[in-house]
Design a protein around this motif. Structure first.
Motif, PDB file in Angstrom:
ATOM      1  N   ARG A   1     -10.570   0.454 -10.043  1.00  0.00           N
ATOM      2  CA  ARG A   1     -11.433   1.540  -8.931  1.00  0.00           C
ATOM      3  C   ARG A   1     -11.268   0.826  -7.727  1.00  0.00           C
TER       4      ARG A   1
ATOM      5  N   ALA B   1       0.177   0.551  -9.436  1.00  0.00           N
ATOM      6  CA  ALA B   1       1.340   1.966 -10.367  1.00  0.00           C
ATOM      7  C   ALA B   1       2.089   2.413  -9.453  1.00  0.00           C
ATOM      8  N   ARG B   2       2.529   2.640  -7.978  1.00  0.00           N
ATOM      9  CA  ARG B   2       3.889   3.013  -7.266  1.00  0.00           C
ATOM     10  C   ARG B   2       3.800   2.120  -6.901  1.00  0.00           C
TER      11      ARG B   2
ATOM     12  N   GLU C   1      -8.209  -1.368  -5.085  1.00  0.00           N
ATOM     13  CA  GLU C   1      -7.342  -0.581  -4.656  1.00  0.00           C
ATOM     14  C   GLU C   1      -6.217  -0.605  -4.804  1.00  0.00           C
ATOM     15  N   LYS C   2      -5.940  -2.153  -5.463  1.00  0.00           N
ATOM     16  CA  LYS C   2      -5.023  -2.328  -5.378  1.00  0.00           C
ATOM     17  C   LYS C   2      -3.912  -2.025  -6.990  1.00  0.00           C
ATOM     18  N   VAL C   3      -4.633  -1.305  -8.050  1.00  0.00           N
ATOM     19  CA  VAL C   3      -4.408  -0.333  -8.816  1.00  0.00           C
ATOM     20  C   VAL C   3      -3.708   0.565  -9.199  1.00  0.00           C
ATOM     21  N   CYS C   4      -3.809   1.791  -7.854  1.00  0.00           N
ATOM     22  CA  CYS C   4      -3.369   2.572  -6.879  1.00  0.00           C
ATOM     23  C   CYS C   4      -1.681   2.155  -6.584  1.00  0.00           C
ATOM     24  N   GLN C   5      -1.920   0.869  -5.639  1.00  0.00           N
ATOM     25  CA  GLN C   5      -0.479   0.245  -4.984  1.00  0.00           C
ATOM     26  C   GLN C   5       0.709  -0.171  -6.422  1.00  0.00           C
TER      27      GLN C   5
ATOM     28  N   GLU D   1     -19.023   2.633  -5.807  1.00  0.00           N
ATOM     29  CA  GLU D   1     -17.246   2.806  -5.860  1.00  0.00           C
ATOM     30  C   GLU D   1     -16.990   1.860  -4.506  1.00  0.00           C
TER      31      GLU D   1
ATOM     32  N   ASN E   1     -14.063   0.175 -17.174  1.00  0.00           N
ATOM     33  CA  ASN E   1     -12.883  -0.390 -16.102  1.00  0.00           C
ATOM     34  C   ASN E   1     -12.515  -1.900 -15.938  1.00  0.00           C
TER      35      ASN E   1
ATOM     36  N   THR F   1       1.204  -1.150   0.177  1.00  0.00           N
ATOM     37  CA  THR F   1       0.079  -0.130  -0.518  1.00  0.00           C
ATOM     38  C   THR F   1       1.048   0.822  -0.188  1.00  0.00           C
ATOM     39  N   ARG F   2       0.304   2.888  -0.019  1.00  0.00           N
ATOM     40  CA  ARG F   2       0.771   3.358  -0.019  1.00  0.00           C
ATOM     41  C   ARG F   2       1.421   3.870   1.277  1.00  0.00           C
TER      42      ARG F   2
END
Lengths: 193, 193
Positions: free
Chosen positions: B61, B69-70, B63-67, B129, B152, B32-33
């Motif tokens: 949408r 990317a980072r 949460e893992k998508v943002c994770q 969402e 999506n 995670t972030r």
């Protein structure tokens, strides 16, 4: 201390799977030194008597011991196949060794050793270091004492701070998020699946 | 490109569990972030046609998508209950969206959509969402097209660089570590369990 509200869901799931040995297994994610995720199957050994911590056991020589010392956050993912339930349990890990200052935890470690099967206890007596290239040396150690834990035997406690409970049966699915507050009280909110 | 040597073990395990739906589920750990592990159950959707990547699908949408990317590193933990086999698959994730520059991957995304069940496709049409507090708005969307993916809908590819294969049946257990080299060739070493 009262029992956390999400526990009854796990206990009911365990009851619904009591004849399925592997329903007591879950996957425990930690973070490596290189800041990458590590993930492995562990066996649930019950809840801590006083608090809502999940008990597992581990070998002091296993990789996760170093990972936890550096970064104690973990997430368990526990899927119950018969009831289509998933629990994602976020929390902090603590490793309980023989020299733990807390006598209660020392006793909990010893009790966890005594509750293991002979075969499970024997795994802690294997002499070659786990994860290292296989050596041809004998790995048929004598059966260890059923009462006194080997020094490399550790109890590992996962203390939850968040539990994401997803019920996959039904359309739409249902999902609840349990969060522990500053006073160790739990709140729950239904969230979109 | 030849098939990676560990693949035959997974394919045989799948064959040995072909009537157990949930044997196609594995747990995917990311970071995670906040630099904590995240872990969830996903459904294996097959291997990538050209390379040894594992296919899963996800919602843009989630949460893992943002994770990802980072931090694209991930570890899958896949336990096969009947044969007591565990695969820990370390690798890099890539997210394939509609606008992917690679036409082959665009087509792979579309094919994954077409292979889903109607019920699975419908999950991508749910309007609220995921993970947000539950709203009372209607979540009974019309059935989406079986051929054209919703925007999506994403294909997620896990490209392995290491596979830790543990065979728990037997005493002692057996364990092998497969590592991908710089030339994309795989080496294997038996290691201590």
């Amino acid at each position: 201390m009262s029992v956390a509200p999400w526990r009854s869901h796990i206990e009911r799931a365990l009851e619904n799977h009591r004849e399925i040995t592997y329903a007591r297994y879950f996957q425990l994610a930690t973070i490596t030194r290189e800041n990458r995720p590590a993930n492995r199957t562990v066996v649930f050994r019950g809840f801590d008597a006083e608090r809502d911590r999940l008990k597992v056991v581990t070998d002091l020589r296993s990789e996760k011991v170093c990972q936890i010392a550096r970064q104690p956050w973990a997430e368990a993912c526990w899927y119950f196949p018969r009831t289509w339930e998933q629990f994602r349990i976020t929390g902090l890990l603590s490793l309980i060794q023989a020299d733990n200052a807390d006598m209660g935890l020392q006793q909990a470690r010893q009790a966890s050793w005594q509750e293991l099967s002979d075969a499970a206890r024997k795994q802690f007596a294997w002499s070659p270091e786990p994860g290292k290239p296989k050596t041809e040396e004998a790995i048929a150690p004598p059966q260890p004492s059923p009462t006194e834990p080997l020094p490399n035997f550790c109890l590992l406690l996962l203390e939850p701070v968040q539990v994401d409970y997803l019920l996959l049966r039904g359309e739409p699915q249902q999902r609840w998020l349990y969060c522990r507050g500053d006073n160790n009280d739990w709140s729950v909110q239904e969230i979109n699946p």
